[in-house]
Design a protein around this motif. Structure first.
Motif, short mmCIF file in Angstrom:
data_model
loop_
_atom_site.label_atom_id
_atom_site.label_comp_id
_atom_site.label_asym_id
_atom_site.label_seq_id
_atom_site.Cartn_x
_atom_site.Cartn_y
_atom_site.Cartn_z
N VAL A 181 0.78 -1.18 -0.08
CA VAL A 181 0.04 -0.05 -0.10
C VAL A 181 0.97 1.32 -0.12
N SER A 182 0.02 2.22 -0.15
CA SER A 182 0.94 3.49 0.10
C SER A 182 -0.17 4.55 0.56
N GLY A 183 0.31 5.69 1.53
CA GLY A 183 -0.73 6.22 2.29
C GLY A 183 -0.09 7.22 3.37
N ALA A 185 4.31 0.72 1.84
CA ALA A 185 4.84 -0.57 2.92
C ALA A 185 4.37 -1.85 2.33
N LEU A 186 5.10 -2.55 2.76
CA LEU A 186 5.19 -4.20 2.34
C LEU A 186 4.24 -4.81 3.28
N LEU A 187 3.34 -5.72 2.91
CA LEU A 187 2.41 -6.25 3.76
C LEU A 187 2.44 -7.87 3.50
N ALA A 188 1.94 -8.76 4.42
CA ALA A 188 1.67 -9.82 4.43
C ALA A 188 0.20 -10.19 4.06
N GLY A 189 -0.72 -9.03 4.01
CA GLY A 189 -2.11 -9.12 3.46
C GLY A 189 -2.66 -7.89 4.18
N PRO A 211 4.04 -3.74 10.34
CA PRO A 211 5.24 -3.43 11.32
C PRO A 211 6.10 -2.30 10.80
N ALA A 212 6.60 -1.45 11.67
CA ALA A 212 7.34 -0.21 11.29
C ALA A 212 8.32 -0.36 10.43
N ALA A 213 9.05 -1.70 10.56
CA ALA A 213 10.04 -2.01 9.88
C ALA A 213 9.82 -2.47 8.41
N GLN A 214 8.68 -2.59 7.96
CA GLN A 214 8.25 -2.88 6.65
C GLN A 214 7.68 -1.63 6.02
N VAL A 215 7.91 -0.31 6.43
CA VAL A 215 7.53 0.78 6.03
C VAL A 215 8.71 1.66 5.75
N LYS A 245 12.10 -9.78 6.33
CA LYS A 245 11.50 -8.87 5.55
C LYS A 245 12.09 -7.32 5.69
N ALA A 246 12.51 -7.24 7.32
CA ALA A 246 12.90 -5.92 7.70
C ALA A 246 14.61 -5.72 7.10
N GLU A 247 15.03 -6.76 6.94
CA GLU A 247 16.34 -6.76 6.30
C GLU A 247 16.32 -6.31 4.74
N ILE A 248 15.26 -7.08 4.04
CA ILE A 248 15.11 -6.78 2.87
C ILE A 248 14.73 -5.35 2.50
N VAL A 249 13.53 -4.90 3.42
CA VAL A 249 13.26 -3.39 3.46
C VAL A 249 14.14 -2.51 3.48
N ALA A 250 15.39 -2.62 4.52
CA ALA A 250 16.33 -1.82 4.75
C ALA A 250 17.33 -1.90 3.54
N GLY A 251 17.50 -2.98 2.77
CA GLY A 251 18.41 -3.02 1.59
C GLY A 251 17.58 -2.17 0.46
#
Length: 318
Positions: free
Chosen positions: A65-67, A87-91, A101-105, A265-271
């Motif tokens: 999503v975005s927002g 953000a990356l979501l699981a659903g 989770p904030a680490a996926q934003v 997921k947090a590691e991927i998002v950080a990368g």
């Protein structure tokens, strides 16, 4: 709030925009007022009953999503109410609000429209984690992207070119071939008329087809090549020639993103934030959006995706 629910497994008409309970952020989570979500193949599989959400995930479709940040849960730092984010979501993305989770934003990249940003998290995290973190694509190597006109394909072409790779992609039409060349593809192969294996060898292959392409993908790998399988559109079971892999010292690595633990997921998002976001902000990589649908009309968006007539992402706007 309202969200798209799947009344029962079936065709796109089972998607229903209806009132549901509002989510609340848990510790370490943020609540996002959704501006847009994006349609992914996983959403179609979930609608059909073949890809249930991971335990604890929202039951509604939508993996990105975005927002704007509406509320911070306990223990969240580095974000503020009102921030424009994606953000990356699981659903749960097909909704007016979602907790994540904030680490996926991620912040919306400078210069990118907040609606278009909805189509970035899933493709950026998928391409970065598979092509670069796991397969280790290097400058001067050749990447084969299957389905160059897809959301993942259009992003992979641009990101690989921006990092100095040569890119070959498969497409199903002359129109899609032209669009992929505009995005930087060096070679396009119409899979209806030509064999991609004859244009190899490839150092890295990003594959969404699975079983149907497995043997030819292995044939097409270079010595030391890496085949990353991220989809099963062509089936899940096929015979693998291990002897050929041994001779080529090659790797076949199937992966999924949705079911990974939050820490991964947090590691991927950080990368992604460190390596991909600067390229988006410089304009070297850009979002590719085919069209937008109002979120209550998610059924039409699913039909378009299943027809494969699009190039880039299909968005749902709130």
């Amino acid at each position: 709030m309202h969200a798209i629910v799947v009344r029962e497994p079936g065709d796109p008409d089972v998607l229903e925009w209806t009132e549901v309970p509002d989510p609340a952020p848990k510790p370490g989570e943020v609540l996002i007022d959704v501006v847009a979500s994006a349609v992914n193949r996983a959403d179609v599989m979930q609608r059909m009953g073949f890809y249930p959400p991971p335990p604890g995930a929202s039951p509604y479709p939508g993996l990105e999503v975005s927002g704007r940040v509406a509320e911070l849960g306990p223990d969240v730092t580095g974000l503020n109410v009102g921030d424009e984010v994606c953000a990356l979501l699981a659903g749960g993305g097909y909704a007016e609000r979602v907790a994540v989770p904030a680490a996926q934003v991620l912040p919306v990249p400078r210069g990118v429209d907040v609606v278009d940003a909805a189509g970035l998290p899933e493709v950026a995290c998928t391409v970065w984690s598979n092509v670069f973190m796991l397969a280790g694509l290097r400058e001067g190597e050749t990447l084969l992207v299957h389905g160059g006109g897809s959301g993942i394909g259009t992003h992979a072409i641009q990101l690989a070119k921006a990092r100095g790779a040569r890119v070959v992609t498969t497409v199903g039409s002359a129109e899609k071939a032209a669009r992929c060349r505009e995005l930087g593809a060096d070679v396009t192969v119409n899979y209806r008329e030509d064999d991609f294996a004859e244009h190899g060898p490839y150092d890295v292959i990003l594959d969404v087809i699975g079983a149907k392409y497995l043997a030819r993908n292995v044939d097409a790998l270079a010595v030391g090549g890496r085949l990353m399988v991220i989809g099963l559109q062509g089936g899940a079971k096929a015979e693998l020639d291990i002897g050929k892999l041994l001779r080529k010292r090659a790797l076949v690595h199937p992966t999924s993103l949705r079911s990974r633990p939050p820490a991964e997921k947090a590691e991927i998002v950080a990368g992604v934030r460190e390596n991909v976001w600067p390229l988006l902000e410089s304009g070297a990589v850009r979002p590719v959006v085919d069209r937008r649908f109002p979120m209550p009309d998610a059924a039409s968006a699913h039909r378009l995706l299943e027809e494969s007539g699009h190039v880039g992402k299909i968005l749902l706007t709130v």
